[in-house]
Motif scaffolding. Structure first.
Motif, PDB file in Angstrom:
ATOM      1  N   ARG A  10      46.749  44.758  39.688  1.00 50.25           N
ATOM      2  CA  ARG A  10      47.933  43.841  40.228  1.00 50.25           C
ATOM      3  C   ARG A  10      48.392  44.960  41.203  1.00 50.25           C
ATOM      4  N   PHE A  16      45.920  41.121  44.236  1.00 52.54           N
ATOM      5  CA  PHE A  16      45.111  41.423  42.998  1.00 52.54           C
ATOM      6  C   PHE A  16      43.782  41.689  43.164  1.00 52.54           C
ATOM      7  N   THR A  53      44.077  36.594  47.543  1.00 52.74           N
ATOM      8  CA  THR A  53      44.902  36.858  46.267  1.00 52.74           C
ATOM      9  C   THR A  53      46.303  37.152  46.675  1.00 52.74           C
TER      10      THR A  53
END
Length: 148
Positions: A10, A16, A53
């Protein structure tokens, strides 16, 4: 800045990275000056997958940072600063294009100053690589707590 989990990394304010999308992590240097500034970098297999993401706010932050870098390239006195031309060529809007530009200039898609971490650059890289190897070897990766 980075949180290591059994599923991947992360990245604070930048999405991510699943372990399957991690291509490399290492120490490098930025262009400019006699040696450039030392950086810790991550290269991914798919920049598009990483951008997908990211939240809209994280993408805005990336575009904002690119605008600042681009403006700095135009604001610097001509010919005095190595890397000035490179800064002027930073893409404005597309996060994937911004990462492609970053990779072409530094070798990494994402990078940070080592001063942001409480360890030496090589130690940070070793921690990431060791955690990643441990997750791959483990038959049950859920036994690994997140590591910051």
């Amino acid at each position: 800045m980075l949180t290591l989990t059994p599923a991947g990394i992360r990245v604070q304010s930048a999405g991510f990275i699943p372990w399957a999308n991690l291509d490399a992590v290492g120490v490098g240097r930025t262009p400019g000056g006699p040696y450039g500034a030392k950086i810790i970098g991550i290269r991914v297999k798919s920049q598009k997958q990483l951008v997908e993401t990211m939240s809209p706010q994280e993408q805005r932050l990336m575009r904002g940072a690119a605008r600042v870098g681009r403006a700095a390239g135009f604001a610097l006195p001509a010919g005095r600063h190595p890397g000035q031309k490179a800064l002027r060529s930073v893409p404005r809007q597309d996060p994937v294009a911004i990462m492609e530009w970053t990779r072409s200039t530094t070798g990494w898609d994402l990078s940070w100053s080592p001063m942001l971490f409480n360890h030496r650059s090589t130690t940070v890289v070793e921690m990431i690589e060791t955690y990643h190897r441990s997750v791959r070897r483990s038959s049950s990766p859920d036994t690994f707590p997140p590591h910051r």
